[in-house]
Motif scaffolding. Structure first.
Motif, PDB file in Angstrom:
ATOM      1  N   GLN A 120       0.954  -1.241  -0.041  1.00  0.00           N
ATOM      2  CA  GLN A 120      -0.172   0.070  -0.105  1.00  0.00           C
ATOM      3  C   GLN A 120       0.801   1.354   0.028  1.00  0.00           C
ATOM      4  O   GLN A 120       0.457   2.313  -0.640  1.00  0.00           O
ATOM      5  N   GLY A 121       2.055   1.261   0.912  1.00  0.00           N
ATOM      6  CA  GLY A 121       2.868   2.389   0.698  1.00  0.00           C
ATOM      7  C   GLY A 121       3.469   2.701  -0.437  1.00  0.00           C
ATOM      8  O   GLY A 121       3.612   4.100  -0.764  1.00  0.00           O
ATOM      9  N   ASP A 122       4.143   1.631  -1.098  1.00  0.00           N
ATOM     10  CA  ASP A 122       4.575   1.995  -2.397  1.00  0.00           C
ATOM     11  C   ASP A 122       3.607   2.374  -3.387  1.00  0.00           C
ATOM     12  O   ASP A 122       3.948   3.127  -4.455  1.00  0.00           O
ATOM     13  N   ARG A 123       2.358   1.764  -3.378  1.00  0.00           N
ATOM     14  CA  ARG A 123       1.445   2.152  -4.378  1.00  0.00           C
ATOM     15  C   ARG A 123       0.903   3.665  -4.019  1.00  0.00           C
ATOM     16  O   ARG A 123       0.740   4.489  -5.142  1.00  0.00           O
ATOM     17  N   ASP A 124       0.778   4.186  -2.902  1.00  0.00           N
ATOM     18  CA  ASP A 124       0.541   5.663  -2.517  1.00  0.00           C
ATOM     19  C   ASP A 124       1.647   6.710  -3.150  1.00  0.00           C
ATOM     20  O   ASP A 124       1.309   7.375  -3.956  1.00  0.00           O
ATOM     21  N   VAL A 125       2.656   6.023  -3.008  1.00  0.00           N
ATOM     22  CA  VAL A 125       3.905   7.068  -3.635  1.00  0.00           C
ATOM     23  C   VAL A 125       3.880   6.908  -4.954  1.00  0.00           C
ATOM     24  O   VAL A 125       3.801   8.143  -5.475  1.00  0.00           O
ATOM     25  N   LEU A 126       3.838   5.871  -5.656  1.00  0.00           N
ATOM     26  CA  LEU A 126       3.996   5.745  -7.051  1.00  0.00           C
ATOM     27  C   LEU A 126       2.679   6.654  -7.669  1.00  0.00           C
ATOM     28  O   LEU A 126       2.914   7.462  -8.667  1.00  0.00           O
ATOM     29  N   LEU A 127       1.498   6.333  -7.224  1.00  0.00           N
ATOM     30  CA  LEU A 127       0.272   7.288  -7.722  1.00  0.00           C
ATOM     31  C   LEU A 127       0.312   8.520  -7.454  1.00  0.00           C
ATOM     32  O   LEU A 127      -0.278   9.342  -8.265  1.00  0.00           O
ATOM     33  N   LEU A 128       0.668   9.072  -6.270  1.00  0.00           N
ATOM     34  CA  LEU A 128       0.660  10.333  -5.899  1.00  0.00           C
ATOM     35  C   LEU A 128       1.590  11.229  -7.060  1.00  0.00           C
ATOM     36  O   LEU A 128       1.462  12.110  -7.289  1.00  0.00           O
ATOM     37  N   VAL A 129       2.451  10.467  -7.415  1.00  0.00           N
ATOM     38  CA  VAL A 129       3.607  11.178  -8.300  1.00  0.00           C
ATOM     39  C   VAL A 129       3.075  11.053  -9.808  1.00  0.00           C
ATOM     40  O   VAL A 129       3.000  11.873 -10.372  1.00  0.00           O
ATOM     41  N   ALA A 130       2.555   9.747 -10.161  1.00  0.00           N
ATOM     42  CA  ALA A 130       2.206   9.651 -11.467  1.00  0.00           C
ATOM     43  C   ALA A 130       0.726  10.029 -11.854  1.00  0.00           C
ATOM     44  O   ALA A 130       0.520  10.586 -12.983  1.00  0.00           O
ATOM     45  N   TRP A 131       0.131  10.148 -10.884  1.00  0.00           N
ATOM     46  CA  TRP A 131      -1.520  10.569 -11.171  1.00  0.00           C
ATOM     47  C   TRP A 131      -1.991  12.017 -10.607  1.00  0.00           C
ATOM     48  O   TRP A 131      -2.561  12.445 -10.911  1.00  0.00           O
ATOM     49  N   ALA A 132      -1.356  12.185  -9.265  1.00  0.00           N
ATOM     50  CA  ALA A 132      -1.566  13.456  -8.805  1.00  0.00           C
ATOM     51  C   ALA A 132      -0.575  14.583  -9.117  1.00  0.00           C
ATOM     52  O   ALA A 132      -0.769  15.681  -8.776  1.00  0.00           O
ATOM     53  N   ASP A 133       0.500  14.179  -9.771  1.00  0.00           N
ATOM     54  CA  ASP A 133       1.520  15.142 -10.459  1.00  0.00           C
ATOM     55  C   ASP A 133       2.198  15.676  -9.176  1.00  0.00           C
ATOM     56  O   ASP A 133       2.656  17.248  -9.299  1.00  0.00           O
ATOM     57  N   LEU A 134       2.299  15.260  -8.093  1.00  0.00           N
ATOM     58  CA  LEU A 134       3.030  15.854  -6.754  1.00  0.00           C
ATOM     59  C   LEU A 134       4.666  15.571  -7.032  1.00  0.00           C
ATOM     60  O   LEU A 134       4.976  14.576  -7.606  1.00  0.00           O
ATOM     61  N   THR A 135       5.359  16.477  -6.569  1.00  0.00           N
ATOM     62  CA  THR A 135       6.990  16.246  -6.504  1.00  0.00           C
ATOM     63  C   THR A 135       7.231  15.335  -5.409  1.00  0.00           C
ATOM     64  O   THR A 135       6.196  14.905  -4.477  1.00  0.00           O
ATOM     65  N   TYR A 136       8.586  14.788  -5.243  1.00  0.00           N
ATOM     66  CA  TYR A 136       8.684  14.040  -4.063  1.00  0.00           C
ATOM     67  C   TYR A 136       8.617  14.877  -2.711  1.00  0.00           C
ATOM     68  O   TYR A 136       8.224  14.073  -1.913  1.00  0.00           O
ATOM     69  N   ASP A 137       9.155  16.079  -2.934  1.00  0.00           N
ATOM     70  CA  ASP A 137       8.889  16.673  -1.548  1.00  0.00           C
ATOM     71  C   ASP A 137       7.510  16.883  -1.237  1.00  0.00           C
ATOM     72  O   ASP A 137       6.948  16.767   0.093  1.00  0.00           O
ATOM     73  N   GLN A 138       6.537  16.893  -2.108  1.00  0.00           N
ATOM     74  CA  GLN A 138       5.085  17.046  -1.671  1.00  0.00           C
ATOM     75  C   GLN A 138       4.610  15.842  -1.332  1.00  0.00           C
ATOM     76  O   GLN A 138       3.867  15.710  -0.306  1.00  0.00           O
ATOM     77  N   VAL A 139       5.013  14.821  -2.003  1.00  0.00           N
ATOM     78  CA  VAL A 139       4.767  13.479  -1.482  1.00  0.00           C
ATOM     79  C   VAL A 139       5.022  13.052  -0.090  1.00  0.00           C
ATOM     80  O   VAL A 139       4.255  12.675   0.676  1.00  0.00           O
ATOM     81  N   ALA A 140       6.158  13.474   0.268  1.00  0.00           N
ATOM     82  CA  ALA A 140       6.807  13.405   1.469  1.00  0.00           C
ATOM     83  C   ALA A 140       5.908  14.196   2.512  1.00  0.00           C
ATOM     84  O   ALA A 140       5.462  13.486   3.765  1.00  0.00           O
TER      85      ALA A 140
END
Length: 206
Positions: free
Chosen positions: A147-167
């Motif tokens: 779940q944690g890996d999926r959240d990170v992947l899709l927040l970057v790929a589908w929500a267009d968040l940067t790494y800092d924003q995902v963090a």
């Protein structure tokens, strides 16, 4: 004074720039109705993100819960952050996590049948890889992610968040974002024979 002697009208002023999210949230403390502007600003994009993961019907409920939780806790918002998207996506991701079994079942159904219950869920895939060839194995790969890996992947790929924003959204270190994203993309590439339609580069996240 005659018409010709009147002082010229002052030039039109430039329109006031829109309030950033932090100022809007601050104002909603005094005027709760102002929070509706934050909803209008961000609800459509958050709905699209959640619908890609859970379907339209569940997305309606999750988005409503997201903004209700945000409204209730708006006094805790860090006013030093002018963009509330990471905060809102973080709330939404936490709520999506409560539906993780339903999300996994939906992804596995897509992987088996190719029938996507989420309309336009693969917009980005269609643009970069043939959807007919990629959507089923991609769905299977996403279903197999933690779940944690999926959240990170899709927040970057589908929500267009940067790494800092995902963090910020997930309250984890940037290094953890990078390691989870690397692991998730490796698994996706393995499932798709080397292709990775989720590998979207952002401007400031790299």
């Amino acid at each position: 004074m005659t018409l010709s002697q009147r002082a010229p009208a002052p030039p039109d002023r430039d329109p006031e720039p829109p309030e950033d999210d932090a100022r809007l949230i601050e104002r909603s403390g005094r005027h709760p109705e102002a929070f509706a502007d934050l909803y209008d600003r961000h609800a459509p994009s958050i709905h699209r993100y959640v619908a890609r993961r859970l379907g339209d019907q569940a997305a309606d409920d999750v988005v409503a819960e997201t903004f209700l939780a945000a409204f209730r806790h708006r006094d805790r918002y860090d006013r030093a952050r002018p963009d509330a998207r990471p905060w809102l996506y973080g709330i939404a991701a936490n709520l999506v996590g409560r539906h993780r079994r339903a999300e996994t079942r939906m992804l596995r159904a897509l992987a088996r049948t190719g029938a996507d219950p989420v309309t336009d869920a693969m917009d980005r895939v269609d643009a970069r890889v043939s959807a007919a060839a990629a959507s089923r194995p991609l769905a299977g790969a996403l279903a197999d992610l933690a779940q944690g890996d999926r959240d990170v992947l899709l927040l970057v790929a589908w929500a267009d968040l940067t790494y800092d924003q995902v963090a910020e959204a997930l309250s984890i270190p940037v290094g953890t974002v990078r390691s989870r994203l690397h692991r998730a993309r490796r698994k996706v590439r393995e499932a798709l024979g080397g292709a990775d339609p989720t590998d979207v580069q952002e401007g400031t996240g790299e």
